[in-house]
Motif scaffolding. Sequence first.
Motif, PDB file in Angstrom:
ATOM      1  N   GLY A  18       0.842  -0.943   0.224  1.00  0.00           N
ATOM      2  CA  GLY A  18      -0.162   0.363   0.128  1.00  0.00           C
ATOM      3  C   GLY A  18       0.596   1.645   0.016  1.00  0.00           C
ATOM      4  N   ALA A  19       2.398   1.394   0.863  1.00  0.00           N
ATOM      5  CA  ALA A  19       2.824   2.360   0.692  1.00  0.00           C
ATOM      6  C   ALA A  19       3.206   2.784  -0.310  1.00  0.00           C
ATOM      7  CB  ALA A  19       4.080   2.130   2.456  1.00  0.00           C
ATOM      8  N   SER A  34       0.894   4.670  -2.376  1.00  0.00           N
ATOM      9  CA  SER A  34       0.570   5.460  -2.552  1.00  0.00           C
ATOM     10  C   SER A  34       1.566   6.673  -3.191  1.00  0.00           C
ATOM     11  CB  SER A  34       0.516   5.830  -1.049  1.00  0.00           C
ATOM     12  OG  SER A  34       1.428   5.739  -0.160  1.00  0.00           O
ATOM     13  N   TRP A  35       3.013   5.637  -3.264  1.00  0.00           N
ATOM     14  CA  TRP A  35       4.188   6.731  -3.614  1.00  0.00           C
ATOM     15  C   TRP A  35       3.992   7.272  -5.062  1.00  0.00           C
ATOM     16  CZ3 TRP A  35       6.379  10.940  -1.144  1.00  0.00           C
ATOM     17  CH2 TRP A  35       6.776  10.644   0.044  1.00  0.00           C
ATOM     18  N   ALA A  83      -3.506   8.479  -8.967  1.00  0.00           N
ATOM     19  CA  ALA A  83      -4.122   8.440  -7.688  1.00  0.00           C
ATOM     20  C   ALA A  83      -5.648   8.196  -7.847  1.00  0.00           C
ATOM     21  CB  ALA A  83      -4.061  10.346  -7.612  1.00  0.00           C
ATOM     22  N   GLY A  95      -6.466   5.872  -4.392  1.00  0.00           N
ATOM     23  CA  GLY A  95      -6.697   7.312  -3.044  1.00  0.00           C
ATOM     24  C   GLY A  95      -8.429   7.364  -3.107  1.00  0.00           C
ATOM     25  N   ARG A 122      -7.333  13.112  -1.821  1.00  0.00           N
ATOM     26  CA  ARG A 122      -6.282  13.456  -2.244  1.00  0.00           C
ATOM     27  C   ARG A 122      -5.787  13.880  -4.424  1.00  0.00           C
ATOM     28  NH1 ARG A 122      -1.764   9.009  -3.542  1.00  0.00           N
ATOM     29  NH2 ARG A 122       0.316   9.612  -2.386  1.00  0.00           N
ATOM     30  N   THR A 123      -6.599  12.581  -4.724  1.00  0.00           N
ATOM     31  CA  THR A 123      -6.223  12.856  -5.946  1.00  0.00           C
ATOM     32  C   THR A 123      -6.835  14.584  -6.593  1.00  0.00           C
ATOM     33  OG1 THR A 123      -7.805  10.727  -6.469  1.00  0.00           O
ATOM     34  CG2 THR A 123      -7.743  12.054  -8.251  1.00  0.00           C
ATOM     35  N   SER A 145     -12.897   8.286  -7.866  1.00  0.00           N
ATOM     36  CA  SER A 145     -12.008   8.225  -6.650  1.00  0.00           C
ATOM     37  C   SER A 145     -13.368   8.182  -5.660  1.00  0.00           C
ATOM     38  CB  SER A 145     -11.559   8.747  -6.468  1.00  0.00           C
ATOM     39  OG  SER A 145     -10.612   8.485  -5.503  1.00  0.00           O
TER      40      SER A 145
END
Length: 354
Positions: free
Chosen positions: A10-11, A14-15, A48, A52, A56-57, A101
């Motif tokens: 997941g990290a 996210s990046w 994103a 996300g 965040r998007t 999203s």
Amino acid sequence: MVTGKRGDGGAVLSWLPIVVMAVVAGIDLAAGPEGGFLPLVSLGPAFAGLIGTWRRTALIGGVALLLCAGLGVYDGLFDTRRGWTAMASVAGVTLAGVLASGSRMRREAELAGVRSIAEVTQSVLMRPVPRHVGELRTAVSYTSAVAESRIGGDLYEVVASPYGVRVIVGDVQGKGLAAVATAASVLGVFREAAHDEPDLTSLAARLERTVAREEDGEKFVTAVIAEIHADERVAVFLNCGHPPPMIVRADGSTDLPCPPAYALPLGLGMHGGEPPLTHRSRFAPGDQLLLYTDGVTEARDVDGTFYPLRERAGLLGDADAEEALEALRGDVVRHANGPLHDDAAMMLLRYRHR
């Protein structure tokens, strides 16, 4: 360990939008104005939107617009349509990502609610059986053929009645919610009738009427109903078209008590056939009684060979009943070399002092 791996994944995801935009910016700076890489900045908000939240998007979309504007000025692209086209591309993808999203988040919330309701429904229908009933220890295992589901058309229950410990293990014809509803009806009636009916024949007749009435002849249930008389060291069975139970003797030998005549499955009794007859088998301390559905014995390996349950009886040797049953369940799954094609329920009964 599994949880940690999921967190790391997941990290990384996210990046991913930030990394993609940084790579595109580096390539654009290296290639110069003629490279034509600037519209690829829109990949940031695109990724994103897939992973996300909408906020965040939108944030990453704003960063992408600023990055696109800065690179466009650096490359001198706003003197032509190329710079404005790139900005429009990033803005359009950002808007689409925000909308996608938001829609995904709503679906995830709805799915979480449905799963929460399903968890409650499952706990009511297939409630945990008591680990100790009278002189007996019990353990159950349920492997659903449906991904992320714990119940299906198989059923089991244990009831301490005035007539002895009564047990049912059954399999509803068909799959899906209709099979679950039929299983719920059978279990509900069994839990009540097990206390009221004086013998297994009367108990089976009551279940027969329930299935025939509620399903109008469209479904049937194969089942084994057992009654354990611990003081007499005997088990009484009534088999309604179901695979016979297996008794593992204290010396390691196995016995499959078969009825003198198989009765029709519950729900089909109106069509005639042999009346249900009970049969008895010795069940003494040191013995183990395994009731199961055909999802166990019909599990096939890559060569199409059925699971050899009788040959694997030695897997039930663990002193802990639950661990013993889990060892057998794991062996069934390994034999099938993947997900089972049918629900597989098992119940193991032992005397508390082997």
